[in-house]
Design a protein around this motif. Structure first.
Motif, PDB file in Angstrom:
ATOM      1  N   GLU A  12      -4.497   1.501  22.671  1.00  0.00           N
ATOM      2  CA  GLU A  12      -3.344   1.513  21.804  1.00  0.00           C
ATOM      3  C   GLU A  12      -3.293   2.657  20.973  1.00  0.00           C
ATOM      4  N   ILE A  66      -8.548   2.715  -2.279  1.00  0.00           N
ATOM      5  CA  ILE A  66      -7.722   3.998  -2.081  1.00  0.00           C
ATOM      6  C   ILE A  66      -8.003   4.705  -3.410  1.00  0.00           C
ATOM      7  N   LYS A  67      -7.771   3.986  -4.382  1.00  0.00           N
ATOM      8  CA  LYS A  67      -8.338   4.813  -5.985  1.00  0.00           C
ATOM      9  C   LYS A  67      -9.707   5.398  -5.911  1.00  0.00           C
ATOM     10  N   ARG A  70      -1.285   3.583  11.501  1.00  0.00           N
ATOM     11  CA  ARG A  70      -2.185   2.483  11.239  1.00  0.00           C
ATOM     12  C   ARG A  70      -2.444   1.812  12.434  1.00  0.00           C
ATOM     13  N   THR A  71      -3.678   1.593  12.784  1.00  0.00           N
ATOM     14  CA  THR A  71      -4.030   0.822  14.064  1.00  0.00           C
ATOM     15  C   THR A  71      -4.460  -0.509  13.805  1.00  0.00           C
ATOM     16  N   ASP A  72      -3.669  -1.648  13.881  1.00  0.00           N
ATOM     17  CA  ASP A  72      -4.042  -2.849  13.472  1.00  0.00           C
ATOM     18  C   ASP A  72      -4.648  -3.603  14.534  1.00  0.00           C
ATOM     19  N   HIS A  73      -5.855  -3.873  14.536  1.00  0.00           N
ATOM     20  CA  HIS A  73      -6.556  -4.538  15.470  1.00  0.00           C
ATOM     21  C   HIS A  73      -6.083  -4.122  16.916  1.00  0.00           C
ATOM     22  N   ILE A  94       0.777  -1.125   0.171  1.00  0.00           N
ATOM     23  CA  ILE A  94       0.161   0.071   0.103  1.00  0.00           C
ATOM     24  C   ILE A  94       0.977   1.084  -0.116  1.00  0.00           C
ATOM     25  N   ARG A 114       5.771   1.662  16.934  1.00  0.00           N
ATOM     26  CA  ARG A 114       4.434   1.893  17.273  1.00  0.00           C
ATOM     27  C   ARG A 114       3.931   1.091  18.315  1.00  0.00           C
ATOM     28  N   TYR A 142      -3.243   5.985  21.990  1.00  0.00           N
ATOM     29  CA  TYR A 142      -1.820   6.462  22.511  1.00  0.00           C
ATOM     30  C   TYR A 142      -0.924   6.727  21.354  1.00  0.00           C
ATOM     31  N   GLU A 143      -0.951   5.812  20.452  1.00  0.00           N
ATOM     32  CA  GLU A 143      -0.027   6.081  19.297  1.00  0.00           C
ATOM     33  C   GLU A 143      -0.222   7.460  18.458  1.00  0.00           C
ATOM     34  N   LYS A 146      -4.833   8.548   7.808  1.00  0.00           N
ATOM     35  CA  LYS A 146      -3.842   9.424   7.087  1.00  0.00           C
ATOM     36  C   LYS A 146      -4.201  10.727   6.820  1.00  0.00           C
ATOM     37  N   TYR A 151       0.547   9.700   9.172  1.00  0.00           N
ATOM     38  CA  TYR A 151       0.257   8.297   8.978  1.00  0.00           C
ATOM     39  C   TYR A 151       0.336   7.412  10.037  1.00  0.00           C
ATOM     40  N   GLU A 155      -7.667  -3.199  -1.386  1.00  0.00           N
ATOM     41  CA  GLU A 155      -7.416  -2.073  -0.603  1.00  0.00           C
ATOM     42  C   GLU A 155      -6.829  -0.872  -1.791  1.00  0.00           C
ATOM     43  N   VAL A 156      -5.971  -1.394  -2.839  1.00  0.00           N
ATOM     44  CA  VAL A 156      -5.640  -0.440  -3.732  1.00  0.00           C
ATOM     45  C   VAL A 156      -6.912   0.151  -4.521  1.00  0.00           C
TER      46      VAL A 156
END
Lengths: 209, 322
Positions: B295, B73-74, B287-290, A70, A103, B298-299, B254, B285, B69-70
């Motif tokens: 968290e 985004i497009k 990203r919060t993965d699960h 991505i 992160r 925080y990030e 983002k 940018y 996902e691409v």
């Protein structure tokens, strides 16, 4: 001594591939999704395997690999083509991984399930190949598990260098370019990583005796 | 040659990448030193093992997931029209019907004049300047909830407005505002176009009923409160339903403003968020993965000098780092 040259393609074939790839990348820049699809197809196995050895588990590897593609998609316009695309995408993979590490405060944990999942996968492959006996399969499986565990215990940069060199077959020069480190540093870190791995693996003589 | 030095050279030695003289010295050392010889054997075994790590296939559906996902985004980011691709000649030779343009100008002028004197103007002006006190109806709706101790106390100041979010009744939230301060604290609370003015002091709280938004959206209440000269603005993000903590979903953020991120997190994680500070800051940018809400907060917030804290089940507070 190490047989690395056998893995390298001939120069001519390499040049044809690179030309082909430049065309694909130009099409990506022009916004053709099918061209990016082709690019992903060409690199997904490499990117995934690289991520797998760096992260040490299947789930994180899939996330890191996807995120890398991505990011590549977002910044394909900035890819100037003075480096190989492979070098560029490996740099993205390592950056994604290092960012994720920064992160997540919690340290990486490799769950037993994931390790087994990973091994099953390689076991099926080995059975399909038809060569090894069941005993050898079990032994290989154990070895791979112990080896991955040992790799996981290395510091980030050492693990990345080991992965790029041994599983992705990148040269010292390319690794230096990917990680933006001097070649001397790459060499000494790889040597240190190998010594550390040998040390760890010595503690399991039944597997590596 | 010392053992340490020899071991530093193992890689070069194994790869035949050193000059003959040095190589001979390493060989000589290995012949004499049992420990280094064993170490070198181990080293070679390790190299062989590393080189034989098998490749695996990416998980099923990996390719499709990347391309989906691409595509997404497009779809969501329209391709920028580049100025050199615009047909400039065409732009300068467009024929414009002069009468139509004149008629449109007259209509716009008349509309602007009419607007100056219409009640719509007042309504629009009010909408944009809610911070100005107005005489909108004050609704004390204390009868909805019996007074009970507030469940948590912000630790920063005695003058602080205390906010209690109660979601016991389905389809609505009861916001109870209170303070530990003995002199009155005035507030204005605005949800969409509805505005509530009121004041609270120690032992006299005020409860406001806010209808929960439809599933999948978030309602944002803005509270301006005043203590003497001091003004403070707080936002409360309320999802359609509060979920138990721990549920996790993915999100890629983002170029989001903090405000947008809080809406997103409130919606996705079903948590209420009480926020103050500059919510227009852009988050880089993230990203919060699960990730759990803790968290993710925080990030992303640490990147813009803010922090989040869980203050009760499914309720978070976000404020600038002091």
């Amino acid at each position: 001594m190490l047989e690395r040259s056998s893995r390298l393609k001939s120069d001519a074939q390499d040049r044809i591939d690179q030309f082909d790839e430049r065309v694909i990348i130009e099409r990506c820049k022009a916004g053709e999704t099918s061209a990016f699809d082709e690019l992903v197809r060409r690199y997904e196995k490499r990117v995934f395997n690289c991520a797998l050895r760096i992260t040490g588990n299947y789930n994180d590897a899939a996330d890191v690999a996807q995120e890398a593609f991505i990011r590549a998609f977002h910044s394909i316009q900035t890819f100037r083509g003075d480096a190989k695309f492979a070098t560029w995408i490996y740099r993205i993979v390592t950056n994604v991984y290092l960012d994720e590490r920064k992160r997540s405060k919690a340290h990486r944990t490799t769950s037993l399930d994931e390790a087994i999942e990973l091994e099953e996968n390689s076991v099926t492959r080995q059975i399909e190949d038809g060569a090894p006996t069941p005993d050898e399969v079990v032994e290989n499986k154990e070895r791979l598990r112990a080896l991955q565990k040992a790799i996981n215990s290395l510091p980030d940069y050492q693990r990345i260098i080991v992965t790029l060199y041994h599983t992705q077959h990148r040269s010292y020069e390319e690794i230096a370019e990917i990680l933006k480190l001097p070649i001397g540093t790459v060499k000494s870190r790889l040597n240190r990583a190998r010594l550390a791995l040998a040390e760890i693996l010595e503690s399991e003589p039944e597997l590596f005796g | 040659m010392k053992c340490g030095k020899v071991r530093d050279l193992f890689s070069s030695f194994a790869e035949n990448a050193m000059d003959g003289k040095l190589s001979a010295r390493v060989e000589e050392h290995l012949a004499q030193c049992e420990l280094c010889r064993r170490a070198y054997d181990r080293f070679r075994t390790t190299l062989a093992m590393l080189d034989s790590i098998p490749e695996v296939d990416p998980p099923a559906g990996f390719h499709e997931s990347v391309m989906a996902e691409v595509e997404r985004i497009k779809r969501t980011t329209p391709a920028p029209v580049k100025w050199w691709r615009v047909d400039w000649q065409h732009v300068f030779t467009i024929r414009v019907p002069a009468r139509a343009v004149a008629a449109a100008a007259v209509v716009v002028f008349l509309f602007a004049v009419a607007f100056q004197f219409s009640p719509v103007r007042t309504a629009v002006a009010n909408w944009f300047t809610f911070q100005k006190p107005t005489n909108a109806p004050i609704q004390y709706i204390d009868e909805y909830a019996p007074p009970a101790p507030l469940p948590w106390n912000p630790r920063t100041s005695k003058q602080e407005l205390l906010i209690n979010i109660d979601s016991q009744k389905p389809g609505q939230y009861l916001l109870r505002l209170g303070t530990n301060n003995s002199s009155p604290l005035n507030f204005e609370l605005k949800v969409g176009r509805t505005k509530y003015d009121g004041s609270v002091q120690k032992g006299q709280s005020s409860t406001i009923e806010i209808p929960a938004p439809p599933a999948g959206s978030v309602v944002v209440a803005r509270i301006l409160w005043r203590m003497g000269e001091q003004d403070r603005l707080q936002w409360i993000f309320l999802p359609s339903k509060l979920k138990a903590r721990g549920k996790s979903e993915n999100a890629i953020l983002k170029d989001f403003a903090v405000y947008d991120m809080l809406r997103l997190i409130s919606r996705q994680h079903g948590v209420a968020i009480i926020a103050s500070g500059d919510l227009s800051k852009k988050i880089p940018y993230t990203r919060t993965d699960h990730a759990s809400p803790d968290e993710a907060f925080y990030e992303s917030l640490s990147k813009v000098g803010m922090r989040a804290e869980g203050v009760a089940e499914s309720v978070y507070e976000v404020r600038p780092t002091r």
